[in-house]
Motif scaffolding. Structure first.
Motif, mmCIF file in Angstrom:
data_model
loop_
_atom_site.group_PDB
_atom_site.id
_atom_site.type_symbol
_atom_site.label_atom_id
_atom_site.label_comp_id
_atom_site.label_asym_id
_atom_site.label_seq_id
_atom_site.Cartn_x
_atom_site.Cartn_y
_atom_site.Cartn_z
ATOM 1 N N VAL A 245 0.843 -1.204 0.000
ATOM 2 C CA VAL A 245 0.000 0.000 0.000
ATOM 3 C C VAL A 245 0.877 1.252 0.000
ATOM 4 O O VAL A 245 0.577 2.229 -0.694
ATOM 5 C CB VAL A 245 -0.959 -0.016 1.210
ATOM 6 C CG1 VAL A 245 -1.640 1.344 1.378
ATOM 7 C CG2 VAL A 245 -2.008 -1.111 1.031
ATOM 8 N N GLN A 246 1.956 1.222 0.754
ATOM 9 C CA GLN A 246 2.871 2.368 0.752
ATOM 10 C C GLN A 246 3.467 2.598 -0.634
ATOM 11 O O GLN A 246 3.580 3.742 -1.089
ATOM 12 C CB GLN A 246 3.990 2.143 1.769
ATOM 13 C CG GLN A 246 3.552 2.298 3.218
ATOM 14 C CD GLN A 246 4.665 1.985 4.194
ATOM 15 O OE1 GLN A 246 5.453 1.047 3.980
ATOM 16 N NE2 GLN A 246 4.741 2.734 5.272
ATOM 17 N N HIS A 252 1.277 7.201 -6.518
ATOM 18 C CA HIS A 252 0.066 7.942 -6.881
ATOM 19 C C HIS A 252 -0.064 9.266 -6.127
ATOM 20 O O HIS A 252 -1.147 9.842 -6.058
ATOM 21 C CB HIS A 252 -1.170 7.062 -6.641
ATOM 22 C CG HIS A 252 -1.247 5.883 -7.571
ATOM 23 N ND1 HIS A 252 -0.458 4.769 -7.408
ATOM 24 C CD2 HIS A 252 -1.983 5.664 -8.694
ATOM 25 C CE1 HIS A 252 -0.725 3.900 -8.385
ATOM 26 N NE2 HIS A 252 -1.633 4.430 -9.174
ATOM 27 N N GLY A 253 1.043 9.719 -5.555
ATOM 28 C CA GLY A 253 1.048 11.031 -4.912
ATOM 29 C C GLY A 253 0.272 11.107 -3.626
ATOM 30 O O GLY A 253 -0.159 12.189 -3.220
ATOM 31 N N LEU A 254 0.108 9.982 -2.943
ATOM 32 C CA LEU A 254 -0.619 9.928 -1.679
ATOM 33 C C LEU A 254 0.366 9.824 -0.517
ATOM 34 O O LEU A 254 1.501 9.390 -0.682
ATOM 35 C CB LEU A 254 -1.561 8.723 -1.667
ATOM 36 C CG LEU A 254 -2.527 8.616 -2.858
ATOM 37 C CD1 LEU A 254 -3.210 7.258 -2.861
ATOM 38 C CD2 LEU A 254 -3.557 9.740 -2.820
ATOM 39 N N VAL A 259 -1.803 2.869 5.292
ATOM 40 C CA VAL A 259 -3.214 2.664 5.648
ATOM 41 C C VAL A 259 -4.059 2.930 4.412
ATOM 42 O O VAL A 259 -3.948 3.999 3.787
ATOM 43 C CB VAL A 259 -3.648 3.594 6.795
ATOM 44 C CG1 VAL A 259 -5.140 3.450 7.078
ATOM 45 C CG2 VAL A 259 -2.825 3.306 8.044
ATOM 46 N N ALA A 260 -4.915 1.997 4.036
ATOM 47 C CA ALA A 260 -5.753 2.156 2.851
ATOM 48 C C ALA A 260 -7.071 2.817 3.253
ATOM 49 O O ALA A 260 -8.065 2.150 3.521
ATOM 50 C CB ALA A 260 -5.998 0.808 2.186
ATOM 51 N N THR A 264 -7.052 6.483 -0.699
ATOM 52 C CA THR A 264 -6.240 5.423 -1.306
ATOM 53 C C THR A 264 -7.119 4.419 -2.027
ATOM 54 O O THR A 264 -6.817 3.992 -3.153
ATOM 55 C CB THR A 264 -5.385 4.728 -0.238
ATOM 56 O OG1 THR A 264 -4.472 5.665 0.328
ATOM 57 C CG2 THR A 264 -4.603 3.566 -0.835
ATOM 58 N N ILE A 265 -8.233 4.027 -1.406
ATOM 59 C CA ILE A 265 -9.132 3.059 -2.041
ATOM 60 C C ILE A 265 -9.716 3.636 -3.328
ATOM 61 O O ILE A 265 -9.870 2.924 -4.333
ATOM 62 C CB ILE A 265 -10.266 2.647 -1.072
ATOM 63 C CG1 ILE A 265 -9.686 1.869 0.125
ATOM 64 C CG2 ILE A 265 -11.313 1.809 -1.792
ATOM 65 C CD1 ILE A 265 -8.950 0.603 -0.258
#
Length: 536
Positions: A245-246, A252-254, A259-260, A264-265
């Motif tokens: 997820v990281q 994606h610039g998050l 943590v999703a 993120t989702i």
């Protein structure tokens, strides 16, 4: 002209992409030569640039000759037009089938003249589209003020005439590593339709270490399909999922917290077709940029909220950036210019739009408002606020300027970087350091704020000062507004790219914070660009 006369007796047949040629041995008559010329002139008449080129060349043909060079140019053109869709261009715009039909049916010198003009028109249209873009940026969005370098039709035609093997066509698409990687990603996304896509979407929620259940399994499967996680049967949101997820978040610039959450989702659930649109828009945007961007240049990607210094194709400095707020009057524009100097200990000369929209109403209510700003007349003399009735002025009639002197609290911080332009946009420091911790950093009036402006200055000055840091702080320590020229001006490119190649060659994605990419995609569709059959 003898060469034209000889050409006028050539009849073409195109049973395949590799177009064959035959010649008729009978000597051409003056009438035949005239018929060819008239057909070229009439057929190209709707495109003055092309018609003018042929007149200047005495109607010497580029395509309908008997030589191997003419055949090679015809074959290369048909092949290039047939592959236009690969570059995200609309195949119907170049009418390959129609051109081949004209080749097959050409029987007279008049037919050949019409064919010559038709091939040139298709060639020029394609050459300008693939080299400089299908769209005109300024017609799409007010922030797209980029001046696109569009080569005249005559230059393309002259270059093609010199290209005996037709290789000029291969030089037309952007030659940058960005474009090549985007083209590769486009093909990969299209092929996803044949391999089962990325699987079911993940229900909206918040997922973190230790969680289990069907939704976690869907998240795991989606990450595996996207290539961020190795296949595993574990049903738990374990350390490997946190790392995956990281990695996804970074790409994606998050904020890469592992943590999703909802944001993120939402990005994980984006379909391949969404990503394909972003890539195709990025390819069009890449065609708008200057081919020569400078061995050293500054690249600001607004969608990425970043500013970079690039030396010989390698990023040598990068910092976070704040861009214009997402309102119609504050969005940062896109254009290229040249940085000429920096100003250490700058004054802030308040733009008139900010004076009239934000500060005049406050001064009407209270003449002592915004005391950190000096009010000056047209000669630069400071105005006594208490001697002025600000209620008598409208936005149009307000006769004063406003200025904030240098200092720690100055809106521009302690240094600004100037590439003089009519949009009054530049890069600068800011006292509002907390904004750089935000994920979405669209807060300014349009200028680009830098998280590490001093380091940015050191990097620029390193080309002309032995000890750039000491030099910078010596000037800064005076407290005086000081202009420092760059001995080698640096091109600056303000771009907006939601799909781009990362430092490791991977394609990264960002959110369309201004909605510009959606406008560009809509315009591409209107121009005939079709999205391949990619399901979500």
């Amino acid at each position: 002209m003898n060469s034209v006369r000889r050409t006028c007796t050539i009849f073409l047949f195109a049973a395949s992409i590799a177009v064959s040629t035959t010649s008729v041995q009978a000597a051409p008559t003056q009438a035949e030569s005239f018929a060819f010329r008239m057909a070229v002139a009439e057929s190209a008449g709707t495109t003055p640039e092309i018609a003018s080129f042929y007149r200047e060349q005495e109607f010497a043909p580029i395509w309908v000759g008997a030589t191997s060079g003419h055949a090679a140019r015809r074959s290369a053109l048909i092949k290039a037009l047939s592959h236009a869709q690969m570059h995200g261009l609309p195949a119907e715009r170049y009418d390959v089938d129609g051109l081949i039909a004209k080749m097959q049916s050409a029987r007279s010198n008049r037919d050949l003249g019409a064919l010559e003009a038709a091939l040139s028109e298709a060639f020029v249209r394609y050459a300008q589209d693939i080299q400089s873009g299908l769209l005109r940026p300024a017609q799409i969005d007010a922030g797209l003020v980029r001046a696109v370098q569009r080569k005249p039709a005559s230059e393309h035609l002259a270059a093609m005439m010199r290209s005996t093997d037709g290789s000029y066509l291969a030089q037309l698409p952007p030659q940058s590593s960005q474009y090549r990687a985007l083209l590769k990603q486009k093909m990969a996304l299209q092929s996803l339709n044949e391999h089962g896509e990325w699987g079911p979407t993940v229900p909206t929620g918040k997922y973190e270490r230790g969680d289990t259940g069907p939704s976690v399994l869907k998240l795991r499967n989606r990450l595996v399909a996207m290539g961020f996680l190795k296949p595993t049967a574990s049903p738990e949101y374990d350390d490997s999922m946190v790392a995956a997820v990281q990695a996804f978040q970074s790409a994606h610039g998050l904020e890469p917290d592992g943590v999703a959450g909802q944001g993120t989702i939402a990005e994980i659930n984006r379909s391949p077709s969404d990503r394909l649109k972003a890539v195709m828009v990025a390819m069009e945007r890449e065609r708008w940029l200057p081919r020569e961007r400078g061995a050293r240049h500054v690249l600001v990607n607004q969608a990425d909220f970043s500013a970079k210094i690039v030396d010989d194709g390698r990023v040598t400095f990068e910092t976070r950036a704040v861009i214009g707020k997402n309102t119609s009057d504050r969005q940062s524009p896109e254009f290229s210019d040249v940085m000429e100097h920096m100003v250490i200990n700058p004054s802030w000369h308040v733009p008139r739009s900010i004076i009239t929209k934000e500060y005049l109403p406050k001064l009407r209510a209270n003449p002592n408002a915004v005391r950190h700003l000096e009010i000056t007349d047209r000669r630069g003399r400071q105005v006594n606020r208490n001697a002025v009735d600000f209620n008598q002025f409208t936005a149009r009639s307000f006769p004063f300027a406003m200025r904030q002197p240098p200092g720690q609290s100055n809106a521009l911080g302690l240094v600004k970087f100037m590439f003089p332009n009519k949009y009054n946009i530049y890069l600068h420091d800011t006292p509002q350091k907390s904004l750089f911790a935000r994920e979405v950093r669209a807060f300014s009036h349009g200028c680009i704020r830098l998280a590490q402006p001093f380091d940015f200055a050191y990097a620029l000055l390193a080309k002309q000062e032995e000890d750039p840091k000491t030099f910078f702080h010596r000037v800064l320590g005076t407290g005086r507004e000081t202009k420092v020229d760059l001995k080698q001006p640096v091109p600056v490119h303000l771009i907006y790219r939601t799909a781009f190649v990362g430092p490791k060659g991977d394609v990264q994605y960002r959110r369309d914070v201004y909605g510009r990419d959606q406008k560009i995609w809509d315009a591409l569709q209107k121009a005939g660009v079709a999205l391949p059959n990619v399901q979500g």
